[in-house]
Design an enzyme around this catalytic site. Structure first.
Site, PDB file in Angstrom:
ATOM      1  N   LYS A   1      80.902   2.670   6.486  1.00 57.19           N
ATOM      2  CA  LYS A   1      80.026   3.715   6.720  1.00 57.19           C
ATOM      3  C   LYS A   1      80.426   4.439   7.904  1.00 57.19           C
ATOM      4  O   LYS A   1      79.879   5.599   8.139  1.00 57.19           O
ATOM      5  CB  LYS A   1      78.681   3.354   6.459  1.00 57.19           C
ATOM      6  CG  LYS A   1      78.368   2.831   5.180  1.00 57.19           C
ATOM      7  CD  LYS A   1      76.721   2.727   4.929  1.00 57.19           C
ATOM      8  CE  LYS A   1      76.355   2.198   3.571  1.00 57.19           C
ATOM      9  NZ  LYS A   1      76.678   0.851   3.033  1.00 57.19           N
TER      10      LYS A   1
ATOM     11  N   CYS B   1      70.747   2.835  -2.746  1.00 60.01           N
ATOM     12  CA  CYS B   1      72.024   2.544  -2.027  1.00 60.01           C
ATOM     13  C   CYS B   1      72.730   1.322  -2.800  1.00 60.01           C
ATOM     14  O   CYS B   1      73.832   1.098  -2.173  1.00 60.01           O
ATOM     15  CB  CYS B   1      71.712   2.359  -0.483  1.00 60.01           C
ATOM     16  SG  CYS B   1      70.228   3.401  -0.005  1.00 60.01           S
TER      17      CYS B   1
ATOM     18  N   HIS C   1      76.773  -3.768   4.266  1.00 62.94           N
ATOM     19  CA  HIS C   1      76.074  -2.506   3.953  1.00 62.94           C
ATOM     20  C   HIS C   1      75.969  -1.693   4.973  1.00 62.94           C
ATOM     21  O   HIS C   1      76.057  -0.626   4.886  1.00 62.94           O
ATOM     22  CB  HIS C   1      74.443  -2.804   3.484  1.00 62.94           C
ATOM     23  CG  HIS C   1      73.867  -1.858   3.122  1.00 62.94           C
ATOM     24  ND1 HIS C   1      74.438  -1.047   1.781  1.00 62.94           N
ATOM     25  CD2 HIS C   1      72.671  -1.419   3.230  1.00 62.94           C
ATOM     26  CE1 HIS C   1      73.447  -0.044   1.508  1.00 62.94           C
ATOM     27  NE2 HIS C   1      72.341  -0.008   2.401  1.00 62.94           N
TER      28      HIS C   1
END
Lengths: 87, 402
Positions: free
Chosen positions: B326, B162, B294
Site C-alpha cells: 500500500k 477493505c 494489510h
C-alpha cells in the site's frame, strides 16, 4: 463561562449522553466515556458549530496540535481557533 | 476436495496498466501516489492518492460501453481481459456453465453516484442518464465480466470494505474446491477517487496528507488508491490436463469477525484469521516465508497486525518477511487484496519480495522484518495475504509455489 465554553461543553455533554451540568472542566474524555469515534464526532460537531478547521489526526491524537487532554484544554484550543478566525 | 490453482492474472492500478508493469514497479519500490486530479479537489484537505493517471476510457471502450461502465467496471474489465488472455481459456458449452465470476468492491460505482448527485443537488437538474442504476450497482463489474467472457456459472459480488477482494477470492477458492465450479474469475476493483469519495474518508480523520508509511514510527495515516486486480482460479486437474501454466496454488483461506468495534481492529480477530488460513492449508507455521500485510499506515492497524503476527508465529515471526505494498499503490479498499496478491505471486514465482517503501523510523510496536524501502531476493514456498476490514471482518489467503 464564555459562549465558546458553553457551546463546547454542550457538544461534549451530548456526545457523553450527560447533562451539561455534569461535565466539569477538569474531566478528560476518558472520564466522560467518550471513545475515539466519539472524539472524532465531537470534533466534527465543534467545527460545524464554530465554522473552524481543527487540526486533528486520529492516528495520533496526542501529537495533533489540538490539545484534547481535558475539557478545559479543548475549550481553550477552540477559543484560540475562534479568535484566530476573527483576527 | 479439489485443488485450486491460479492460471491468469491481470491488473490496472497506480503502478501500471498490466501485471508486468506493476511487478516491475514493485521490484523497484516505485511510488504511484501523487497529487489527486479531479473536479473540486481544492475543497479537500486530503489532496493525494494513488490515482490511475493518464487513463483515457475512449482508447479502451466505445461510447455505448462507456455509457454503461463506471470507472470501477472499466478497471475490472481491463484486468479480467489480461487475466483470461494469459490463462488461454475460452468459455463455451459445459465449461461456460461451470465457470463464474466473484469480485470484491466496496463503493461499486461511486463515481457515477457522485456525478449524478452533483447534477441533481448542486446543478439542480431534474433528469439523470437512464443507465445510472445499472452503472452504479455493486455487481455491475461482475456482470459485465460474465457477459464479456461468457461465464454462466456462480457469479456475484462481495462487499466487506477493505477485505472485499480477499473474501471474494476466498469464495472463488471454495467454490472450485467443493466442485461447484471449474473456473472462477475473481479479485476486485475500486474507484473512489472523486470529490465525494475522498471527502467521506477525510471525515474519519485517518488519512495522511503526505504519504503512506506502513510500520514506520512516523506514519500518519492511510492514502487511498484505485484500480483492479483479477485472477483466473482453476481446478488443478483441469489446468493440468490442458497444459496450462500454473502461476501459484491457492491452499488455504479463513475468515473471522471481531464482533467488537466498527473501526478499531482486533488482534484476536486478525490472529484467528491468520491461524485459520494456515490450518485450512495444512502447513506448519515455519513454512510461511512472506506475508503481504494489510499494512494501511494507520497507527491502529499496523501495531495490531504486527501483534497478531507475533502472536500466531511466535519465534518464527522474526524470521518471516512482511511488507505492505500500500506504500506504493495506496489503499484500493475493496480492490486492495487483489492487487496485493500480485506481490504474493511475484514472491512465489520470481523470488522477489516487494518492499514497504516510505519507511523512515523503526517502531518498537512493529518490530518485524517489514522489508524496508528495497525489494529483496528470497526463495519462499508459502505466502499469506492479510485483509482486515472496517467492521472487524477479516480474510486471509494462503498460497504455495506451483
Amino acid at each position: 463561562m464564555s459562549d465558546v465554553a458553553d457551546k463546547v461543553i454542550g457538544i461534549i455533554a451530548e456526545q457523553a449522553v450527560l447533562d451539561k451540568g455534569d461535565v466539569s472542566m477538569d474531566q478528560t474524555l476518558d472520564d466522560l466515556g467518550i471513545d475515539s469515534l466519539g472524539l472524532v464526532e465531537s470534533i466534527f460537531a465543534i467545527e460545524e458549530a464554530f465554522d473552524i478547521q481543527i487540526p486533528f489526526n486520529a492516528n495520533d491524537p496526542a501529537a495533533s496540535e489540538f490539545d484534547i487532554s481535558s475539557v478545559a484544554a479543548i475549550v481553550k484550543a477552540v477559543e484560540g481557533l475562534v479568535a484566530e478566525q476573527h483576527a | 476436495m479439489k485443488r485450486v490453482v491460479i492460471t491468469g492474472q491481470g491488473t490496472i492500478n497506480p503502478l501500471g496498466r498490466s501485471v508486468a508493469e506493476t511487478v516491475e514497479a514493485m521490484r523497484e519500490g516505485r511510488c504511484g501516489i501523487g497529487p489527486l486530479e479531479f473536479r473540486d479537489v481544492d475543497r479537500l484537505a486530503i489532496k493525494i492518492g494513488g490515482q490511475v493517471k493518464g487513463y483515457d476510457p475512449e482508447t479502451e471502450f466505445n461510447r455505448q460501453q462507456i455509457a454503461l461502465y463506471d470507472r470501477f467496471t472499466q478497471f475490472t474489465l481491463l484486468a479480467a481481459r489480461e487475466a483470461i488472455a494469459q490463462s488461454g481459456l475460452r468459455f463455451g458449452g459445459e465449461l461456460a456453465a461451470r465457470s463464474g465470476v466473484v469480485l470484491g468492491t466496496s463503493g461499486g460505482g461511486l463515481q457515477t453516484s457522485d456525478e449524478n448527485y452533483r447534477s441533481v443537488y448542486e446543478e439542480g437538474k431534474n433528469r439523470v442518464h437512464p443507465f445510472v442504476v445499472p452503472k452504479l450497482m455493486n455487481n455491475a463489474a461482475a456482470s459485465h465480466v460474465s457477459m464479456a467472457h461468457n461465464l454462466k456459472g456462480p457469479s456475484f459480488t462481495v462487499a466487506t470494505a477493505c477485505a472485499s477482494s480477499n473474501h471474494a477470492m476466498g469464495q472463488a477458492f471454495n467454490l472450485i474446491r467443493c466442485g461447484m465450479a471449474t473456473v472462477m474469475v475473481t479479485g476486485g476493483s475500486e474507484s473512489m477517487l472523486c470529490f465525494g469519495g475522498v471527502k467521506a474518508w477525510e471525515g474519519l480523520r485517518v488519512m495522511s496528507k503526505d504519504a503512506c508509511r506502513p510500520f514506520s514510527a512516523n506514519r500518519n495515516g492511510m492514502v487511498q488508491g484505485e484500480g483492479a486486480g483479477v485472477f483466473v482460479f482453476e481446478e488443478y486437474e483441469h489446468a493440468r490436463a490442458r497444459g496450462a501454466e500454473i502461476l501459484a496454488e491457492v491452499i488455504g483461506f479463513a475468515m473471522t469477525s471481531d464482533a467488537a468495534d466498527i473501526v478499531m481492529p482486533s488482534k484476536q480477530g486478525a490472529a484467528r484469521a491468520i491461524r485459520g488460513a494456515m490450518q485450512d492449508a495444512g502447513v506448519p507455521f515455519e513454512a510461511v516465508g512472506y506475508i503481504n500485510a494489510h499494512g494501511t499506515g494507520t497507527a491502529a492497524n499496523d501495531k495490531t497486525e504486527c501483534a497478531a503476527v507475533a502472536d500466531v508465529f511466535g519465534a518464527h515471526a522474526d524470521k518471516l518477511m512482511i511488507s505492505s505494498t500500500k506504500s506504493m499503490h495506496g489503499h484500493l479498499i475493496g480492490g486492495t487484496g487483489a492487487v496485493e496478491l500480485l506481490a504474493c505471486i511475484m514472491a512465489l514465482r520470481d523470488g522477489v519480495i516487494a518492499p514497504t517503501i516510505g519507511y523512515e523510523e523503526a517502531d518498537p510496536e512493529c518490530a518485524l522484518d517489514v522489508v524496508p524501502n528495497e525489494a529483496r531476493d528470497a526463495k519462499v514456498d508459502v505466502v499469506l495475504s492479510n485483509a482486515f476490514a472496517f467492521g472487524g471482518l477479516n480474510a486471509v489467503l494462503a498460497l504455495r509455489a506451483a
